[in-house]
Scaffold this active site. Structure first.
Site, PDB file in Angstrom:
ATOM      1  N   CYS A  85       0.850  -1.188   0.000  1.00  0.00           N
ATOM      2  CA  CYS A  85       0.000   0.000   0.000  1.00  0.00           C
ATOM      3  C   CYS A  85       0.888   1.242   0.000  1.00  0.00           C
ATOM      4  O   CYS A  85       1.862   1.295   0.754  1.00  0.00           O
ATOM      5  CB  CYS A  85      -0.900  -0.009   1.230  1.00  0.00           C
ATOM      6  SG  CYS A  85      -2.021   1.409   1.321  1.00  0.00           S
ATOM      7  N   HIS A 127      -9.294  -4.224  -1.041  1.00  0.00           N
ATOM      8  CA  HIS A 127      -8.252  -3.439  -0.368  1.00  0.00           C
ATOM      9  C   HIS A 127      -8.768  -2.031  -0.066  1.00  0.00           C
ATOM     10  O   HIS A 127      -8.600  -1.528   1.055  1.00  0.00           O
ATOM     11  CB  HIS A 127      -7.001  -3.385  -1.258  1.00  0.00           C
ATOM     12  CG  HIS A 127      -5.860  -2.618  -0.682  1.00  0.00           C
ATOM     13  ND1 HIS A 127      -4.779  -3.236  -0.102  1.00  0.00           N
ATOM     14  CD2 HIS A 127      -5.633  -1.288  -0.580  1.00  0.00           C
ATOM     15  CE1 HIS A 127      -3.925  -2.307   0.321  1.00  0.00           C
ATOM     16  NE2 HIS A 127      -4.427  -1.115   0.044  1.00  0.00           N
ATOM     17  N   GLU A 128      -9.413  -1.399  -1.046  1.00  0.00           N
ATOM     18  CA  GLU A 128      -9.884  -0.018  -0.852  1.00  0.00           C
ATOM     19  C   GLU A 128     -11.065   0.044   0.120  1.00  0.00           C
ATOM     20  O   GLU A 128     -11.153   0.966   0.935  1.00  0.00           O
ATOM     21  CB  GLU A 128     -10.229   0.623  -2.195  1.00  0.00           C
ATOM     22  CG  GLU A 128      -9.089   0.656  -3.200  1.00  0.00           C
ATOM     23  CD  GLU A 128      -7.733   1.077  -2.632  1.00  0.00           C
ATOM     24  OE1 GLU A 128      -7.677   1.893  -1.699  1.00  0.00           O
ATOM     25  OE2 GLU A 128      -6.711   0.577  -3.130  1.00  0.00           O
ATOM     26  N   HIS A 131      -9.788   0.039   3.521  1.00  0.00           N
ATOM     27  CA  HIS A 131      -9.374   1.390   3.936  1.00  0.00           C
ATOM     28  C   HIS A 131     -10.567   2.148   4.523  1.00  0.00           C
ATOM     29  O   HIS A 131     -10.447   2.785   5.575  1.00  0.00           O
ATOM     30  CB  HIS A 131      -8.820   2.187   2.750  1.00  0.00           C
ATOM     31  CG  HIS A 131      -7.349   2.070   2.562  1.00  0.00           C
ATOM     32  ND1 HIS A 131      -6.437   2.539   3.464  1.00  0.00           N
ATOM     33  CD2 HIS A 131      -6.622   1.536   1.551  1.00  0.00           C
ATOM     34  CE1 HIS A 131      -5.210   2.313   3.015  1.00  0.00           C
ATOM     35  NE2 HIS A 131      -5.301   1.682   1.853  1.00  0.00           N
TER      36      HIS A 131
END
Length: 137
Positions: A85, A127-128, A131
């Protein structure tokens, strides 16, 4: 506007607030920032540019896609992988992902949509969305 990337793990670990119409400029800034980093990055969440809102932008098979308030509503076929990241220092980290996901989100005009992603794009989206949920790899 291209924004500086945030590296503060305490800020990045905060759960994002829902995006509203007042956050559309943040979505545009996120797109511009991701485009500026396209050689080394395939997706970003708003907290990576210092805005604690649930907005992601990612490469969807060669075309950028923006989602407001994304939520994974179905997942299948788990597997282990490694990810890096731009906001986190250090090398790749092990993570569990799913080969196929279904996401409910809002478009830039706040229409609710659902879309299924598979493979590499599904991994980016997971992944996002992590976040947005304050989950760091």
């Amino acid at each position: 506007m291209i924004k500086e990337l945030v590296h503060d793990p305490i800020f990045l670990a905060l759960k994002s607030e829902p995006a509203t119409a007042a956050d559309l400029q943040t979505a545009q800034d996120l797109l511009e920032t991701l485009t500026a980093h396209k050689e080394v990055c395939v997706g970003m969440a708003a907290n990576m540019i210092g805005v604690n809102k649930s907005i992601i932008c990612f490469d969807n098979d060669g075309k950028y896609m923006i989602m407001l308030n994304p939520e994974i509503i179905k997942r299948s076929d788990p597997y282990e992988t490694e990810e890096s990241c731009l906001s986190l220092l250090g090398g790749p980290r092990k993570i569990k992902r799913y080969k196929k996901i279904r996401v409910q989100y809002q478009t830039l005009d706040f229409k609710i949509r659902t879309k299924t992603f598979e493979g590499w794009t599904a991994q980016i989206v997971q992944h996002e969305i992590d976040h947005c949920n304050g989950v760091l790899i």
